[in-house]
Design a protein around this motif. Structure first.
Motif, PDB file in Angstrom:
ATOM      1  N   LYS A 166     -12.536   2.387  19.741  1.00  0.00           N
ATOM      2  CA  LYS A 166     -12.922   2.712  18.472  1.00  0.00           C
ATOM      3  C   LYS A 166     -13.919   3.849  18.511  1.00  0.00           C
ATOM      4  N   PRO A 167     -13.466   4.776  17.479  1.00  0.00           N
ATOM      5  CA  PRO A 167     -14.134   6.327  17.321  1.00  0.00           C
ATOM      6  C   PRO A 167     -15.535   5.866  16.489  1.00  0.00           C
ATOM      7  N   SER A 168     -16.578   6.562  17.096  1.00  0.00           N
ATOM      8  CA  SER A 168     -17.768   6.431  16.587  1.00  0.00           C
ATOM      9  C   SER A 168     -17.959   7.262  15.229  1.00  0.00           C
ATOM     10  N   THR A 203     -17.147  12.634  12.347  1.00  0.00           N
ATOM     11  CA  THR A 203     -17.721  13.902  11.725  1.00  0.00           C
ATOM     12  C   THR A 203     -17.514  14.948  12.518  1.00  0.00           C
ATOM     13  N   LEU A 204     -17.378  15.018  13.862  1.00  0.00           N
ATOM     14  CA  LEU A 204     -17.011  16.243  14.563  1.00  0.00           C
ATOM     15  C   LEU A 204     -15.485  16.381  14.449  1.00  0.00           C
ATOM     16  N   THR A 205     -14.460  15.554  14.482  1.00  0.00           N
ATOM     17  CA  THR A 205     -13.032  15.877  13.947  1.00  0.00           C
ATOM     18  C   THR A 205     -12.740  16.582  12.773  1.00  0.00           C
ATOM     19  N   ASP A 225     -11.698  21.789   9.879  1.00  0.00           N
ATOM     20  CA  ASP A 225     -11.971  22.405   8.793  1.00  0.00           C
ATOM     21  C   ASP A 225     -12.276  24.063   9.321  1.00  0.00           C
ATOM     22  N   ALA A 226     -13.233  24.077  10.544  1.00  0.00           N
ATOM     23  CA  ALA A 226     -13.323  25.370  11.133  1.00  0.00           C
ATOM     24  C   ALA A 226     -11.787  26.044  11.623  1.00  0.00           C
ATOM     25  N   CYS A 227     -10.980  25.075  12.260  1.00  0.00           N
ATOM     26  CA  CYS A 227      -9.427  25.719  12.458  1.00  0.00           C
ATOM     27  C   CYS A 227      -8.553  26.127  11.284  1.00  0.00           C
TER      28      CYS A 227
END
Length: 253
Positions: free
Chosen positions: A210-212, A217-219, A224-226
């Motif tokens: 399960k992702p935290s 948030t990091l994803t 967005d940056a990509c």
């Protein structure tokens, strides 16, 4: 077929590298002594090897010319006598190169060795780079190095537009329950590799897929940056010993 004709301007030389001898006496035009705009090494660092002429590339290898002729001009003379053909240059014998003022035994050997490496590179078959079109492909690529880790690590997989692998880079080595990914570093690595597609991955040593909240948030930040830099974030995988979680497959990318 081009053959080299040694220019009459040059004279037979002793076996000791005359460029090195001149350097010791302070008269040689070593690359580091040239004007900034004439330094092939600096030009390569600033613009890449493809920006250099063949003579400039060979000049980097031989390092220096003579008190009157720079390494670049010396290699222009040699290549000019070969019809500017590397193939013709590669057929020269060391004794022929030694006839040039400024080329001693060490430089002649360096030139011929470089030509031989180019010939061997040409004979090599280009291995097909793996293609990572699915989360399963990425998982199979990364699992051998990630699933048995006892701490969290993060990786970025860099790909071209055809989803062919360029390289895989470890971004961080963390603790038992978390690791960090610098968004700026991800973008920097992608741009330096000319990658247009990237995939992220990190492991959960606990086995929990399960992702935290921090993972989510990091994803979003990386996506967005990509997007801003016209890079496609293909997926973000969480890897455990026996399975994976894919943000793409779960509809979260």
């Amino acid at each position: 077929m081009a053959e080299c004709k040694v220019s009459e301007y040059y004279e037979p030389q002793p076996t000791e590298d005359s460029g090195e001898t001149a350097k010791k006496s302070g008269g040689s035009l070593a690359i580091k002594q040239w004007a900034e705009d004439d330094r092939p090494r600096e030009k390569l660092l600033a613009h890449g090897a493809e920006a250099l002429s063949t003579a400039e590339l060979f000049a980097i290898l031989i390092g220096s010319g003579t008190p009157r002729v720079s390494a670049v001009d010396l290699m222009k003379q040699v290549l000019g006598d070969c019809g500017n053909s590397i193939a013709a240059l590669s057929r020269m014998k060391a004794a022929e190169l030694l006839r040039y003022n400024g080329i001693g035994q060490a430089k002649a050997i360096t030139i011929l060795a470089a030509c031989e490496l180019a010939r061997r590179r040409e004979r090599e078959a280009m291995p097909a780079r793996p293609q990572f079109g699915t989360a399963q492909d990425i998982y199979e690529h990364l699992a051998p190095r990630m699933r048995d880790l006892d701490v969290e690590e993060a990786f970025v997989v860099l790909m071209n537009q055809s989803l062919r692998h360029i390289r895989t880079i470890r971004l961080s080595h963390g603790g038992l329950t978390e690791t960090s990914m610098d968004v700026r570093l991800i973008i920097k690595e992608a741009l330096q590799a000319n990658a247009t597609v990237v995939a992220l991955a990190h492991n959960h040593p606990s086995g929990n897929l399960k992702p935290s909240r921090e993972d989510d948030t990091l994803t979003r930040k990386v996506a967005d940056a990509c997007a801003l830099m016209r890079i496609h974030l293909l997926d973000h995988l969480i890897i455990t010993e026996a399975a994976y979680y894919s943000y793409r497959e779960e509809g979260k990318l």
